[in-house]
Design a protein around this motif. Structure first.
Motif, PDB file in Angstrom:
ATOM      1  N   GLU A  38       0.816  -1.221   0.000  1.00  0.00           N
ATOM      2  CA  GLU A  38       0.000   0.000   0.000  1.00  0.00           C
ATOM      3  C   GLU A  38       0.849   1.270   0.000  1.00  0.00           C
ATOM      4  O   GLU A  38       0.324   2.364  -0.142  1.00  0.00           O
ATOM      5  CB  GLU A  38      -0.992   0.014   1.176  1.00  0.00           C
ATOM      6  N   HIS A  39       2.163   1.125   0.162  1.00  0.00           N
ATOM      7  CA  HIS A  39       3.064   2.279   0.100  1.00  0.00           C
ATOM      8  C   HIS A  39       3.588   2.470  -1.324  1.00  0.00           C
ATOM      9  O   HIS A  39       3.464   1.584  -2.161  1.00  0.00           O
ATOM     10  CB  HIS A  39       4.234   2.097   1.072  1.00  0.00           C
ATOM     11  N   GLU A  40       4.179   3.630  -1.565  1.00  0.00           N
ATOM     12  CA  GLU A  40       4.776   3.884  -2.880  1.00  0.00           C
ATOM     13  C   GLU A  40       5.854   2.829  -3.144  1.00  0.00           C
ATOM     14  O   GLU A  40       6.653   2.522  -2.253  1.00  0.00           O
ATOM     15  CB  GLU A  40       5.411   5.278  -2.917  1.00  0.00           C
ATOM     16  N   PRO A  41       5.909   2.268  -4.353  1.00  0.00           N
ATOM     17  CA  PRO A  41       6.929   1.257  -4.659  1.00  0.00           C
ATOM     18  C   PRO A  41       8.341   1.815  -4.516  1.00  0.00           C
ATOM     19  O   PRO A  41       8.567   3.022  -4.661  1.00  0.00           O
ATOM     20  CB  PRO A  41       6.653   0.895  -6.122  1.00  0.00           C
ATOM     21  N   MET A  42       9.267   0.933  -4.231  1.00  0.00           N
ATOM     22  CA  MET A  42      10.687   1.300  -4.251  1.00  0.00           C
ATOM     23  C   MET A  42      11.106   1.229  -5.719  1.00  0.00           C
ATOM     24  O   MET A  42      11.104   0.144  -6.315  1.00  0.00           O
ATOM     25  CB  MET A  42      11.512   0.307  -3.421  1.00  0.00           C
ATOM     26  N   GLU A  43      11.416   2.396  -6.293  1.00  0.00           N
ATOM     27  CA  GLU A  43      11.750   2.432  -7.713  1.00  0.00           C
ATOM     28  C   GLU A  43      12.568   3.668  -8.017  1.00  0.00           C
ATOM     29  O   GLU A  43      12.769   4.521  -7.159  1.00  0.00           O
ATOM     30  CB  GLU A  43      10.473   2.414  -8.555  1.00  0.00           C
ATOM     31  N   GLY A  44      13.056   3.743  -9.239  1.00  0.00           N
ATOM     32  CA  GLY A  44      13.814   4.897  -9.667  1.00  0.00           C
ATOM     33  C   GLY A  44      15.305   4.619  -9.743  1.00  0.00           C
ATOM     34  O   GLY A  44      15.782   3.555  -9.365  1.00  0.00           O
ATOM     35  N   LYS A  45      16.025   5.597 -10.230  1.00  0.00           N
ATOM     36  CA  LYS A  45      17.465   5.450 -10.484  1.00  0.00           C
ATOM     37  C   LYS A  45      18.263   5.096  -9.228  1.00  0.00           C
ATOM     38  O   LYS A  45      19.156   4.256  -9.277  1.00  0.00           O
ATOM     39  CB  LYS A  45      18.015   6.727 -11.113  1.00  0.00           C
ATOM     40  N   LYS A  57      12.178  -1.459 -13.202  1.00  0.00           N
ATOM     41  CA  LYS A  57      11.621  -2.436 -12.261  1.00  0.00           C
ATOM     42  C   LYS A  57      11.361  -1.757 -10.922  1.00  0.00           C
ATOM     43  O   LYS A  57      12.018  -0.782 -10.568  1.00  0.00           O
ATOM     44  CB  LYS A  57      12.585  -3.612 -12.037  1.00  0.00           C
ATOM     45  N   SER A  58      10.407  -2.285 -10.162  1.00  0.00           N
ATOM     46  CA  SER A  58      10.102  -1.737  -8.842  1.00  0.00           C
ATOM     47  C   SER A  58       9.890  -2.876  -7.855  1.00  0.00           C
ATOM     48  O   SER A  58       9.553  -3.995  -8.239  1.00  0.00           O
ATOM     49  CB  SER A  58       8.860  -0.857  -8.893  1.00  0.00           C
ATOM     50  N   ILE A  59      10.095  -2.562  -6.589  1.00  0.00           N
ATOM     51  CA  ILE A  59       9.822  -3.516  -5.516  1.00  0.00           C
ATOM     52  C   ILE A  59       8.588  -3.010  -4.789  1.00  0.00           C
ATOM     53  O   ILE A  59       8.564  -1.877  -4.297  1.00  0.00           O
ATOM     54  CB  ILE A  59      11.024  -3.630  -4.557  1.00  0.00           C
ATOM     55  N   ILE A  60       7.550  -3.855  -4.739  1.00  0.00           N
ATOM     56  CA  ILE A  60       6.302  -3.427  -4.103  1.00  0.00           C
ATOM     57  C   ILE A  60       6.109  -4.019  -2.717  1.00  0.00           C
ATOM     58  O   ILE A  60       5.279  -3.534  -1.954  1.00  0.00           O
ATOM     59  CB  ILE A  60       5.077  -3.728  -4.989  1.00  0.00           C
ATOM     60  N   HIS A  61       6.856  -5.081  -2.385  1.00  0.00           N
ATOM     61  CA  HIS A  61       6.682  -5.703  -1.075  1.00  0.00           C
ATOM     62  C   HIS A  61       7.977  -6.394  -0.689  1.00  0.00           C
ATOM     63  O   HIS A  61       8.566  -7.103  -1.492  1.00  0.00           O
ATOM     64  CB  HIS A  61       5.533  -6.716  -1.139  1.00  0.00           C
ATOM     65  N   MET A  62       8.417  -6.177   0.544  1.00  0.00           N
ATOM     66  CA  MET A  62       9.586  -6.861   1.119  1.00  0.00           C
ATOM     67  C   MET A  62       9.213  -7.307   2.522  1.00  0.00           C
ATOM     68  O   MET A  62       8.678  -6.521   3.300  1.00  0.00           O
ATOM     69  CB  MET A  62      10.796  -5.921   1.206  1.00  0.00           C
ATOM     70  N   ARG A  63       9.506  -8.572   2.842  1.00  0.00           N
ATOM     71  CA  ARG A  63       9.160  -9.122   4.156  1.00  0.00           C
ATOM     72  C   ARG A  63      10.296 -10.012   4.643  1.00  0.00           C
ATOM     73  O   ARG A  63      10.882 -10.752   3.863  1.00  0.00           O
ATOM     74  CB  ARG A  63       7.878  -9.928   4.054  1.00  0.00           C
ATOM     75  N   LEU A  64      10.552  -9.949   5.932  1.00  0.00           N
ATOM     76  CA  LEU A  64      11.545 -10.822   6.537  1.00  0.00           C
ATOM     77  C   LEU A  64      10.855 -11.904   7.359  1.00  0.00           C
ATOM     78  O   LEU A  64       9.937 -11.611   8.123  1.00  0.00           O
ATOM     79  CB  LEU A  64      12.518 -10.031   7.411  1.00  0.00           C
ATOM     80  N   LEU A  65      11.306 -13.145   7.149  1.00  0.00           N
ATOM     81  CA  LEU A  65      10.787 -14.316   7.861  1.00  0.00           C
ATOM     82  C   LEU A  65      11.925 -14.996   8.599  1.00  0.00           C
ATOM     83  O   LEU A  65      13.085 -14.905   8.189  1.00  0.00           O
ATOM     84  CB  LEU A  65      10.204 -15.341   6.875  1.00  0.00           C
ATOM     85  N   ARG A  66      11.578 -15.740   9.618  1.00  0.00           N
ATOM     86  CA  ARG A  66      12.577 -16.512  10.360  1.00  0.00           C
ATOM     87  C   ARG A  66      12.114 -17.954  10.429  1.00  0.00           C
ATOM     88  O   ARG A  66      10.956 -18.229  10.749  1.00  0.00           O
ATOM     89  CB  ARG A  66      12.727 -15.930  11.767  1.00  0.00           C
ATOM     90  N   ILE A  67      13.023 -18.869  10.115  1.00  0.00           N
ATOM     91  CA  ILE A  67      12.765 -20.300  10.235  1.00  0.00           C
ATOM     92  C   ILE A  67      13.755 -20.848  11.254  1.00  0.00           C
ATOM     93  O   ILE A  67      14.961 -20.875  10.991  1.00  0.00           O
ATOM     94  CB  ILE A  67      12.944 -21.026   8.888  1.00  0.00           C
TER      95      ILE A  67
END
Length: 172
Positions: A38-45, A57-67
């Motif tokens: 829901e936030h502005e994508p990570m994009e640009g030079k 290209k843009s990054i729209i979602h990043m999540r950290l998981l632990r196993i």
């Protein structure tokens, strides 16, 4: 100077579906989201330069998981489809990660029940990793990322002159 591997990054087609898979297959826990859809994508030079992201290209979602006990998984979802097929053993670069398990058959069954597919039956390890109860098996996540399950309760027969022993998660 170096303390150890902090995280492993994996690009997935859908973070919510990948998270559900990792939770069901491996009891993964969500640490936090770096980037939310829901936030502005990570994009640009600047982002393209910092991350080696192809132009446009843009990054729209990043999540950290632990196993369990080990490095964190950092999942990336792009705003457009990924460029290539998932890496295989024959590709250059990082192409899989392994999870140490106590029960190879139970871990394999849970992985398949969650939607993963094994490439073979569990098999003995080779060379210095061989032992009566040591084994491993490779599998693919639903989106094609290669994973390995490994167990070596009989230990490793380290050759003379080894500079270090491999890191193994402690038993719970």
């Amino acid at each position: 100077m170096y303390r150890g591997i902090d995280h492993i990054g994996i690009t997935v087609p859908n973070i919510e579906e990948a998270t559900a898979f990792f939770k069901e297959a491996f009891d993964a826990k969500v640490c936090y989201d770096v980037q939310r859809p829901e936030h502005e994508p990570m994009e640009g030079k600047d982002v393209e330069k910092q991350l080696g992201l192809p132009a446009g290209k843009s990054i729209i979602h990043m999540r950290l998981l632990r196993i369990g006990e080990g490095p964190t998984l950092e999942l990336f979802q792009l705003g457009s489809p990924a460029d290539n097929h998932p890496a295989r053993i024959s590709d250059l670069g990082i192409q899989h990660f392994a999870l140490y398990v106590d029960d190879l058959k139970a871990a394999s069954n849970r992985f398949e029940a969650a939607g993963g597919s094994l490439l073979s039956e569990p098999h003995p390890l080779a060379g210095v990793e061989d032992g009566p109860h040591n084994g491993g098996v490779y599998g693919l996540t639903p989106w094609g990322t290669l994973l390995e399950f490994i167990t070596y309760p009989d230990g490793i027969d380290y050759p003379e002159g080894s500079e270090a022993e491999r890191w193994t998660p402690s038993s719970n």
